[in-house]
Design a protein around this motif. Structure first.
Motif, PDB file in Angstrom:
ATOM      1  N   VAL A  28      38.317  46.595  47.752  1.00  0.00           N
ATOM      2  CA  VAL A  28      39.733  46.520  47.872  1.00  0.00           C
ATOM      3  C   VAL A  28      40.490  47.708  48.023  1.00  0.00           C
ATOM      4  O   VAL A  28      41.253  48.170  48.677  1.00  0.00           O
ATOM      5  CB  VAL A  28      40.225  45.676  46.846  1.00  0.00           C
ATOM      6  CG1 VAL A  28      41.872  45.680  46.807  1.00  0.00           C
ATOM      7  CG2 VAL A  28      39.813  44.471  46.998  1.00  0.00           C
ATOM      8  N   GLY A  29      39.846  48.896  47.060  1.00  0.00           N
ATOM      9  CA  GLY A  29      40.806  50.289  46.891  1.00  0.00           C
ATOM     10  C   GLY A  29      41.018  50.725  48.317  1.00  0.00           C
ATOM     11  O   GLY A  29      41.965  51.247  48.427  1.00  0.00           O
ATOM     12  N   THR A  40      43.642  49.239  50.537  1.00  0.00           N
ATOM     13  CA  THR A  40      44.801  48.647  49.936  1.00  0.00           C
ATOM     14  C   THR A  40      45.967  49.047  50.728  1.00  0.00           C
ATOM     15  O   THR A  40      46.758  48.200  50.984  1.00  0.00           O
ATOM     16  CB  THR A  40      44.936  49.195  48.676  1.00  0.00           C
ATOM     17  OG1 THR A  40      43.807  48.658  47.720  1.00  0.00           O
ATOM     18  CG2 THR A  40      46.390  48.631  47.987  1.00  0.00           C
ATOM     19  N   THR A  87      48.255  46.317  52.478  1.00  0.00           N
ATOM     20  CA  THR A  87      49.553  46.106  52.153  1.00  0.00           C
ATOM     21  C   THR A  87      50.506  46.334  53.411  1.00  0.00           C
ATOM     22  O   THR A  87      51.384  45.371  53.620  1.00  0.00           O
ATOM     23  CB  THR A  87      50.103  47.230  51.335  1.00  0.00           C
ATOM     24  OG1 THR A  87      49.196  47.058  50.183  1.00  0.00           O
ATOM     25  CG2 THR A  87      51.345  47.016  50.696  1.00  0.00           C
ATOM     26  N   GLU A 123      50.328  43.041  45.832  1.00  0.00           N
ATOM     27  CA  GLU A 123      49.002  44.025  45.702  1.00  0.00           C
ATOM     28  C   GLU A 123      48.259  43.951  44.473  1.00  0.00           C
ATOM     29  O   GLU A 123      46.908  43.946  44.573  1.00  0.00           O
ATOM     30  CB  GLU A 123      49.601  45.453  45.706  1.00  0.00           C
ATOM     31  CG  GLU A 123      48.637  46.383  45.776  1.00  0.00           C
ATOM     32  CD  GLU A 123      49.085  47.983  45.740  1.00  0.00           C
ATOM     33  OE1 GLU A 123      48.157  48.840  45.214  1.00  0.00           O
ATOM     34  OE2 GLU A 123      50.257  48.107  46.017  1.00  0.00           O
ATOM     35  N   ALA A 127      44.356  42.462  44.402  1.00  0.00           N
ATOM     36  CA  ALA A 127      43.390  43.196  43.759  1.00  0.00           C
ATOM     37  C   ALA A 127      42.646  42.522  42.664  1.00  0.00           C
ATOM     38  O   ALA A 127      41.556  42.578  42.243  1.00  0.00           O
ATOM     39  CB  ALA A 127      43.866  44.585  43.220  1.00  0.00           C
ATOM     40  N   TRP A 163      41.148  46.169  58.147  1.00  0.00           N
ATOM     41  CA  TRP A 163      40.828  45.845  56.814  1.00  0.00           C
ATOM     42  C   TRP A 163      40.118  44.513  56.415  1.00  0.00           C
ATOM     43  O   TRP A 163      39.565  44.417  55.489  1.00  0.00           O
ATOM     44  CB  TRP A 163      42.233  45.784  55.808  1.00  0.00           C
ATOM     45  CG  TRP A 163      43.348  45.076  56.307  1.00  0.00           C
ATOM     46  CD1 TRP A 163      44.400  45.207  57.192  1.00  0.00           C
ATOM     47  CD2 TRP A 163      43.352  43.668  55.866  1.00  0.00           C
ATOM     48  NE1 TRP A 163      45.041  43.846  57.374  1.00  0.00           N
ATOM     49  CE2 TRP A 163      44.532  43.021  56.480  1.00  0.00           C
ATOM     50  CE3 TRP A 163      42.805  42.803  55.042  1.00  0.00           C
ATOM     51  CZ2 TRP A 163      45.096  41.749  56.173  1.00  0.00           C
ATOM     52  CZ3 TRP A 163      43.267  41.482  54.834  1.00  0.00           C
ATOM     53  CH2 TRP A 163      44.438  41.058  55.419  1.00  0.00           C
ATOM     54  N   THR A 173      39.908  50.677  39.590  1.00  0.00           N
ATOM     55  CA  THR A 173      40.456  49.972  41.042  1.00  0.00           C
ATOM     56  C   THR A 173      41.377  50.677  41.437  1.00  0.00           C
ATOM     57  O   THR A 173      41.290  50.942  42.720  1.00  0.00           O
ATOM     58  CB  THR A 173      40.909  48.539  40.423  1.00  0.00           C
ATOM     59  OG1 THR A 173      39.944  47.874  39.874  1.00  0.00           O
ATOM     60  CG2 THR A 173      41.297  48.048  41.795  1.00  0.00           C
TER      61      THR A 173
END
Length: 448
Positions: A45-46, A49, A53, A63, A67, A181, A277
């Motif tokens: 995810v990081g 992100t 977003t 967000e 996560a 993504w 994270t």
């Protein structure tokens, strides 16, 4: 990791000994694969992100929710999976949880709103939660005592490896190959497919079968897959076949095990999940714009700490790698919080020290639950503790962006230090030494 040759007794041949060794290796691979997958879905995810977003037009609240979505899913999946594993057996759940993960992971390719993505991540977390509840108990119930710590600790090595691989892969897929993504998040689907194939044909736990008074089946599986000298310990198992209920965990017999494992696990993972994270944004708050190197650095140091812990755990014991390391983490986080004008290099060094020493209790979170809970509640006990720990991990991951913005970096680190201190105190009081003991011995000494 080396597997020593089992001692042969009458009736055992070199072929059967080799077969049992191959089976144990296979069991370790499918268990560690599940943990690799857990680390992967959280770490992936990081790197995406920012684009996620922007693509979905989400707020900082969404967000944090996305996560932490998988973590909150684990909160529900772990206790439910533990209940099912104790009631219906380890084998069926070990396959079904990965099928659920495969389907939900594939759905990431098609999400079009924050709510859809959150629901999908929750489903993935439920599957992983069930994996915690059945994977570690299943491994502990087959593993010989002399190797149990290292075999189960290897799962945590896989978790950190998965987290680190995901962080690097996500960065490469996003920045180098310019994948969307959705495609980056969906890569976990292919790992799940491989694991499903690897789990086909695995046997039921003989300890669970014995506990259910299915003695002939238990003996048949034990003689086929386990070392002869460990089979006698199965026959010492309780055959009460008590109904797996959550309230049982808080009875006079089990409350100490439940309280210790749940609090210890909660305090070990809460600060780490939040910091790891959002490693990039946390480091930027301290003027450390390390990008990929920062996130990978924290994960690599943590992985090194886990590997060292796994190598030592069956030699120096559990408590020596649990209690002191938690106190070190408390001191380090408090230092970061109180040292307001610390040089950037010093702050980075302190974060690396925290990641290294936090690996000790994190590794033990994979081992203690299966050792202190007896067979009749091993699944539900492990599941409850895993779920409780993910309350902390989920809240920490969800609240960290808000806390850094509203409370500040120093205040956030002091809160993390307080959580680590609680875990250290609980471990100082209740952490047992289980090195080299059979599961019957470890459970009996802690629950009676």
């Amino acid at each position: 990791m080396s597997f020593s040759t089992p001692i042969r007794t009458i009736g055992e041949t070199e072929t059967s000994v080799a077969f049992k060794r191959r089976f144990m290796i296979r069991m370790m691979l499918v268990l560690t694969g599940g943990q690799f997958l857990d680390g992967y879905i959280l770490g992936i995810v990081g790197p995406v992100t920012a684009k996620m977003t922007a693509g979905l037009g989400i707020s900082t609240v969404w967000e944090g929710l996305i996560a932490a979505g998988a973590l909150f899913g684990i909160l529900f999946g772990s206790p439910l999976g533990g209940w099912a594993a104790d009631k219906f057996g380890r084998k069926p759940l070990f396959m079904l949880d990965m099928v659920l993960f495969l389907v939900s992971s594939a759905m990431q390719f098609f999400v079009s709103s924050p709510l859809e993505l959150l629901i999908v991540r929750l489903l993935m977390g439920i599957a992983i939660g069930a994996e915690y509840s059945v994977g570690w108990p299943l491994m502990s119930e087959f593993a010989p005592p002399k190797l149990r710590g290292r075999l189960m600790g290897a799962a945590i090595v896989a978790w950190y490896t998965g987290f680190m691989v995901a962080f690097a892969a996500g960065y490469v897929f996003d920045e180098v190959f310019h994948w969307g993504w959705r495609s980056v998040l969906g890569t976990s689907t292919f790992i799940a497919a491989v694991l499903i194939v690897g789990r086909i044909g695995l046997p039921e736990s003989p300890r669970w079968l014995w506990n259910q008074k299915r003695f002939e089946e238990a003996h048949a599986i034990a003689w086929r897959y386990m070392e002869s000298k460990d089979i006698a310990d199965i026959e010492c198992e309780s055959t009460s076949a008590c109904s797996a209920r959550f309230r049982t965990l808080f009875s006079s017999q089990y409350w100490r095990a439940t309280f210790f494992v749940s609090m210890f696990w909660f305090c070990a993972v809460t600060p780490y999940f939040a910091i790891a994270t959002f490693a990039d944004s946390v480091l930027k708050k301290y003027n450390l714009d390390a990008g990929l190197r920062g996130g990978l650095g924290l994960s690599a140091v943590a992985l090194a700490g886990v590997v060292i812990t796994v190598l030592l755990i069956d030699k120096v014991g559990r408590r020596a790698l649990t209690v002191p390391t938690q106190w070190v983490c408390t001191i380090v986080l408090a230092t970061i919080g109180l040292w307001a004008n610390a040089p950037a290099a010093a702050v980075l060094a302190l974060f690396l020290i925290f990641s290294f020493f936090n690996a000790g209790p994190t590794t033990l979170s994979a081992i203690y639950p299966s050792e202190v809970f007896p067979t009749e509640v091993r699944g539900i006990g492990t599941g409850f503790a895993a779920g409780f720990s993910r309350i902390g991990a989920g809240l920490g991951t969800f609240l960290l962006p808000w806390s850094m913005a509203n409370i500040g970096a120093s205040g956030t680190m002091l809160i993390a230090a307080a959580i680590a201190a609680i875990g250290a105190g609980v471990s100082q009081w209740l952490a047992p030494e289980t090195k080299g003991k059979s599961l019957t011995e470890t459970a009996a000494s802690y629950t009676h």
